[in-house]
Design a protein around this motif. Structure first.
Motif, PDB file in Angstrom:
ATOM      1  N   ALA A 124     -24.885 -44.412  13.512  1.00  0.00           N
ATOM      2  CA  ALA A 124     -25.190 -44.848  14.869  1.00  0.00           C
ATOM      3  C   ALA A 124     -24.626 -46.248  15.059  1.00  0.00           C
ATOM      4  O   ALA A 124     -24.639 -47.065  14.136  1.00  0.00           O
ATOM      5  N   VAL A 125     -24.088 -46.526  16.249  1.00  0.00           N
ATOM      6  CA  VAL A 125     -23.573 -47.854  16.556  1.00  0.00           C
ATOM      7  C   VAL A 125     -24.282 -48.433  17.769  1.00  0.00           C
ATOM      8  O   VAL A 125     -24.846 -47.714  18.588  1.00  0.00           O
ATOM      9  N   LYS A 126     -24.235 -49.763  17.833  1.00  0.00           N
ATOM     10  CA  LYS A 126     -24.771 -50.496  18.981  1.00  0.00           C
ATOM     11  C   LYS A 126     -23.768 -51.585  19.319  1.00  0.00           C
ATOM     12  O   LYS A 126     -22.763 -51.761  18.627  1.00  0.00           O
TER      13      LYS A 126
ATOM     14  N   LYS B 174     -28.604 -51.891  26.261  1.00  0.00           N
ATOM     15  CA  LYS B 174     -28.174 -50.556  26.683  1.00  0.00           C
ATOM     16  C   LYS B 174     -26.792 -50.669  27.313  1.00  0.00           C
ATOM     17  O   LYS B 174     -26.544 -51.552  28.126  1.00  0.00           O
TER      18      LYS B 174
ATOM     19  N   GLN C 299     -25.714 -49.636  13.695  1.00  0.00           N
ATOM     20  CA  GLN C 299     -27.098 -49.822  14.142  1.00  0.00           C
ATOM     21  C   GLN C 299     -27.972 -50.146  12.939  1.00  0.00           C
ATOM     22  O   GLN C 299     -27.984 -49.416  11.964  1.00  0.00           O
TER      23      GLN C 299
ATOM     24  N   ASP D 143     -22.449 -55.481  19.766  1.00  0.00           N
ATOM     25  CA  ASP D 143     -22.684 -56.863  19.354  1.00  0.00           C
ATOM     26  C   ASP D 143     -22.696 -57.721  20.627  1.00  0.00           C
ATOM     27  O   ASP D 143     -22.680 -57.190  21.744  1.00  0.00           O
TER      28      ASP D 143
ATOM     29  N   TYR E 276     -22.167 -42.858  18.289  1.00  0.00           N
ATOM     30  CA  TYR E 276     -22.036 -42.535  16.869  1.00  0.00           C
ATOM     31  C   TYR E 276     -20.561 -42.619  16.489  1.00  0.00           C
ATOM     32  O   TYR E 276     -19.710 -42.042  17.174  1.00  0.00           O
TER      33      TYR E 276
ATOM     34  N   ASN F  95     -27.485 -55.640  21.245  1.00  0.00           N
ATOM     35  CA  ASN F  95     -28.657 -54.750  21.222  1.00  0.00           C
ATOM     36  C   ASN F  95     -29.036 -54.163  22.576  1.00  0.00           C
ATOM     37  O   ASN F  95     -30.065 -53.514  22.695  1.00  0.00           O
TER      38      ASN F  95
ATOM     39  N   GLY G 117     -32.461 -52.534  18.682  1.00  0.00           N
ATOM     40  CA  GLY G 117     -31.288 -52.425  19.542  1.00  0.00           C
ATOM     41  C   GLY G 117     -31.042 -51.006  19.992  1.00  0.00           C
ATOM     42  O   GLY G 117     -31.431 -50.043  19.334  1.00  0.00           O
ATOM     43  N   GLU G 118     -30.394 -50.894  21.133  1.00  0.00           N
ATOM     44  CA  GLU G 118     -30.075 -49.595  21.732  1.00  0.00           C
ATOM     45  C   GLU G 118     -28.904 -48.939  21.021  1.00  0.00           C
ATOM     46  O   GLU G 118     -27.878 -49.585  20.794  1.00  0.00           O
ATOM     47  N   ILE G 119     -29.032 -47.684  20.683  1.00  0.00           N
ATOM     48  CA  ILE G 119     -27.910 -46.926  20.128  1.00  0.00           C
ATOM     49  C   ILE G 119     -26.979 -46.585  21.280  1.00  0.00           C
ATOM     50  O   ILE G 119     -27.402 -46.018  22.285  1.00  0.00           O
ATOM     51  N   THR G 120     -25.708 -46.976  21.146  1.00  0.00           N
ATOM     52  CA  THR G 120     -24.730 -46.704  22.201  1.00  0.00           C
ATOM     53  C   THR G 120     -23.878 -45.481  21.891  1.00  0.00           C
ATOM     54  O   THR G 120     -23.205 -44.963  22.763  1.00  0.00           O
TER      55      THR G 120
END
Length: 112
Positions: free
Chosen positions: A72-74, A36, A84, A76, A93, A34, A88-91
């Motif tokens: 959207a992905v974040k 950045k 996502q 692990d 797509y 989660n 948690g921060e979106i890192t």
């Protein structure tokens, strides 16, 4: 699947780093769950070694679970891409899907 890096930075690894995983913002280590991300490691590196990190563009990232294209992905807890959900921060797509953990997907990176 391809990668289209637009901007890269060099980071000194503070721990062992695996290729195709998110690195935490200015940590020199895999991104925490989660957290950045600064970008994606371009190759394996041992602690103390320099590693190139794609910060902007698209990059291949190892999946930590099944991921649908377009979501959207974040990160692990080991720097792998997961869908996502919740906090948690979106890192980035997902451009391409994964049907299980351990597969490479193309991710459009979100600006840090």
């Amino acid at each position: 699947m391809q990668s289209t890096p637009i901007f890269k930075m060099t980071v000194i690894a503070t721990a062992a780093i695996s290729n195709n995983r998110f690195l935490g913002m200015l940590t020199g280590a895999h991104c925490a769950a989660n957290a950045k991300a600064q970008g994606v490691a371009n190759f394996d590196a041992a602690a103390g070694e320099a590693v190139a990190v794609t910060v902007l563009g698209t990059e291949k990232v190892e999946s930590g679970a099944a991921v649908n294209a377009g979501v959207a992905v974040k990160s692990d807890a080991t720097g792998r891409a997961i869908a996502q959900a919740g906090a948690g921060e979106i890192t980035g797509y997902a451009v391409t899907p994964a049907t299980a953990a351990g597969q490479l997907i193309e991710v459009l990176l979100a600006a840090p």
